[in-house]
Design a protein around this motif. Structure first.
Motif, short mmCIF file in Angstrom:
data_model
loop_
_atom_site.label_atom_id
_atom_site.label_comp_id
_atom_site.label_asym_id
_atom_site.label_seq_id
_atom_site.Cartn_x
_atom_site.Cartn_y
_atom_site.Cartn_z
N PRO A 30 56.71 63.45 33.59
CA PRO A 30 56.99 64.50 32.44
C PRO A 30 56.06 63.91 31.31
N ASP A 31 55.55 64.71 30.44
CA ASP A 31 54.87 64.54 29.34
C ASP A 31 55.83 63.99 28.16
N THR A 32 55.89 62.73 28.16
CA THR A 32 56.80 62.07 27.25
C THR A 32 56.20 60.88 26.99
N PRO A 33 56.35 60.09 25.80
CA PRO A 33 55.76 58.83 25.39
C PRO A 33 56.70 57.94 25.86
N TYR A 34 57.73 58.00 26.04
CA TYR A 34 58.91 57.21 26.41
C TYR A 34 58.71 56.54 27.95
N LEU A 35 59.17 55.66 28.31
CA LEU A 35 58.95 54.80 29.31
C LEU A 35 60.07 55.13 30.56
N VAL A 36 59.80 56.35 31.44
CA VAL A 36 60.61 57.00 32.18
C VAL A 36 60.14 56.36 33.59
N ASP A 37 61.03 56.54 34.24
CA ASP A 37 60.56 56.17 35.88
C ASP A 37 61.08 57.45 36.79
N ARG A 38 60.74 57.52 37.96
CA ARG A 38 61.15 58.54 38.96
C ARG A 38 62.51 58.77 39.21
N PHE A 39 63.26 57.85 38.86
CA PHE A 39 64.56 58.13 38.97
C PHE A 39 65.46 58.50 37.73
N GLY A 40 64.82 58.81 36.73
CA GLY A 40 65.38 59.38 35.65
C GLY A 40 65.76 58.29 34.67
N ARG A 41 65.40 57.17 34.82
CA ARG A 41 65.89 56.15 33.87
C ARG A 41 64.72 56.06 32.85
N ILE A 42 65.15 55.46 31.62
CA ILE A 42 64.29 55.20 30.45
C ILE A 42 64.45 53.91 30.06
N THR B 49 62.28 46.72 30.44
CA THR B 49 61.14 46.36 30.90
C THR B 49 60.55 45.11 30.33
N ARG B 50 59.62 44.30 31.20
CA ARG B 50 59.50 42.78 30.89
C ARG B 50 58.06 42.60 30.49
N LEU B 51 57.91 41.57 29.62
CA LEU B 51 56.61 41.05 29.37
C LEU B 51 56.82 39.49 29.33
N THR B 52 55.69 39.14 30.40
CA THR B 52 55.74 37.61 30.26
C THR B 52 54.73 36.99 29.27
N ALA B 53 54.92 35.71 29.20
CA ALA B 53 54.09 35.16 28.06
C ALA B 53 52.79 35.18 28.20
N ASP B 54 52.10 35.33 29.53
CA ASP B 54 50.74 35.50 29.72
C ASP B 54 50.29 37.16 29.70
N GLY B 55 51.17 37.71 29.39
CA GLY B 55 50.79 39.26 29.01
C GLY B 55 50.68 40.11 30.29
N GLU C 70 52.74 43.16 39.19
CA GLU C 70 52.55 43.03 37.76
C GLU C 70 51.35 43.77 37.46
N THR C 71 51.31 44.17 36.02
CA THR C 71 50.31 45.02 35.41
C THR C 71 49.98 44.10 34.20
N ASP C 72 48.62 43.82 34.37
CA ASP C 72 48.11 43.06 33.45
C ASP C 72 47.86 43.49 32.09
N LEU C 73 48.26 43.20 30.91
CA LEU C 73 48.04 43.77 29.54
C LEU C 73 46.98 42.71 28.94
N ARG D 143 53.21 52.69 30.57
CA ARG D 143 53.95 54.11 31.00
C ARG D 143 53.60 54.18 32.54
N GLU D 144 52.63 53.92 33.16
CA GLU D 144 52.24 53.87 34.48
C GLU D 144 52.97 52.92 35.52
N THR D 145 53.11 51.61 34.83
CA THR D 145 54.03 50.56 35.48
C THR D 145 55.38 50.92 35.68
N MET D 146 56.09 51.28 34.51
CA MET D 146 57.57 51.75 34.68
C MET D 146 57.71 53.04 35.47
N TRP D 147 56.69 54.07 35.39
CA TRP D 147 56.88 55.36 36.35
C TRP D 147 57.20 54.80 37.70
N ALA D 148 56.62 53.70 37.97
CA ALA D 148 56.28 53.19 39.59
C ALA D 148 57.60 52.41 39.86
#
Length: 359
Positions: free
Chosen positions: A28-40, A292-298, A309-312, A330-335
């Motif tokens: 969906p067109d939303t800025p939030y961190l949604v996933d395919r199962f309706g969680r935010i 949603t999780r962010l590690t010390a190495d990004g 993992e997705t590298d930021l 957003r893509e990471t959380m969608w998956a």
């Protein structure tokens, strides 16, 4: 696999699988961190450092682990930038600082201060082993930290030494007192029960917390140790914990809506005090997960047990703007998967240990 040579244990931490291409056509067109199962996802867990000053037997080998290089870790500005992005652009309302041991990070107060000063500042909390909390609790409260979770698995000094391989029991008690005195409340205590080690202390731990106004949370031991020594058959389950507590206390289900909280709560002897049990293994709460999780190495992780993992960090250092970083997030959380899959055939323990992922 762990190999021991001349008393030194070499642990293969593995390399997380690269992030696959993600189809977001149905997102969906939303800025939030949604996933395919309706969680935010509105709860950000930030691992600030992988180092720890304890060597808990269920977490790491006695000599520790190969730590991240400083150059690999996000610096102060990078960490603050990603937290601000999550809060301002992605809908995050809660930030939990974890490790390793987050009090070992020298810029911790600066990061907490910057987070608490954001417009629409999120609720902030810190998970710590408590060893250095006696020295820093007041400073953290002044910086804007709301509350703390402190790990304490035993009330016996010798058992503490055997479990943690450090003689720092009194420091943890000092940290608990300092947290309460500084207003970092509710002070939550996290306890992991291990069979034939501290499982006889369940009622003692609850009584200790009730007498001091702390909120106790028992956590099932999870398969996140680098030695890969976790054994489901040896794990103390949520049902066992409740039976132990029921021998001395009357527990009734807490009527308030649980929501996305990981702990099932129970009124103790009619309340108002409660005790929580986090049954991540036998009573999974994946269907309502909002983390949603962010590690010390990004690195971004959509689940504690993710194999990808997705590298930021590298895109950020190569000049990516906030719009690009937000897209990756957003893509990471969608998956995100439907659940952690511990009961599924072929479940594999994450290549990273807990100290590297963050609790």
């Amino acid at each position: 696999m762990a190999v021991t040579l001349s008393g030194v244990t070499s642990v293969d931490l593995g390399i997380p699988v690269a992030r696959r291409t993600i189809d977001t056509s149905a997102r969906p067109d939303t800025p939030y961190l949604v996933d395919r199962f309706g969680r935010i996802a509105t709860d950000l867990r930030v691992s600030l450092i992988d180092k720890c000053n304890l060597r808990c037997t269920y977490c790491m080998p006695a000599e520790g682990l190969p730590w991240m290089k400083r150059s690999e870790m996000l610096d102060t500005g990078e960490m603050i930038r990603l937290i601000e992005l999550a809060v301002r652009e992605l809908g995050v309302t809660n930030v939990r600082f974890t490790g390793g041991e987050p009090l070992l990070r020298q810029d911790l107060v600066d990061i907490i201060t910057a987070t608490s000063e954001l417009p629409q500042a999120p609720k902030t909390s810190l998970t710590t082993n408590g060893i250095n909390l006696g020295r820093f609790a007041e400073q953290l409260a002044t910086a804007g930290l709301d509350r703390v979770n402190i790990s304490l698995d035993t009330l016996d000094r010798e058992t503490f030494h055997r479990l943690t391989r450090r003689d720092r029991f009194d420091d943890v008690l000092d940290g608990l007192r300092a947290a309460k005195d500084s207003g970092l409340e509710p002070v939550k205590v996290n306890a992991v029960l291990l069979r034939n080690t501290n499982d006889h202390e369940a009622c003692d731990l609850l009584r200790f917390c009730l007498e001091r106004g702390y909120q106790l949370r028992f956590i099932e031991q999870m398969p996140l140790d680098p030695q890969h020594g976790w054994d489901r058959e040896e794990m103390i389950t949520a049902d066992e914990i409740l039976r132990m507590l029921g021998e001395e206390f009357t527990l009734t289900p807490y009527s308030a809506e649980r929501g996305s909280a990981p702990a099932e709560r129970w009124l103790v002897d009619g309340g108002p005090a409660t005790v929580g049990v986090i049954g991540s293994v036998t009573r999974p709460f994946c269907a309502t997960c909002d983390r949603t999780r962010l590690t010390a190495d990004g690195q971004l992780r959509s689940c504690l047990f993710s194999q990808t993992e997705t590298d930021l960090r590298d895109p950020m250092r190569e000049g990516a703007d906030n719009e690009e970083l937000a897209r990756l997030w957003r893509e990471t959380m969608w998956a995100k998967a439907a659940g952690h899959g511990m009961d599924e055939e072929g479940f594999a323990q994450p290549s990273r240990p807990m100290s590297s992922i963050g609790g």
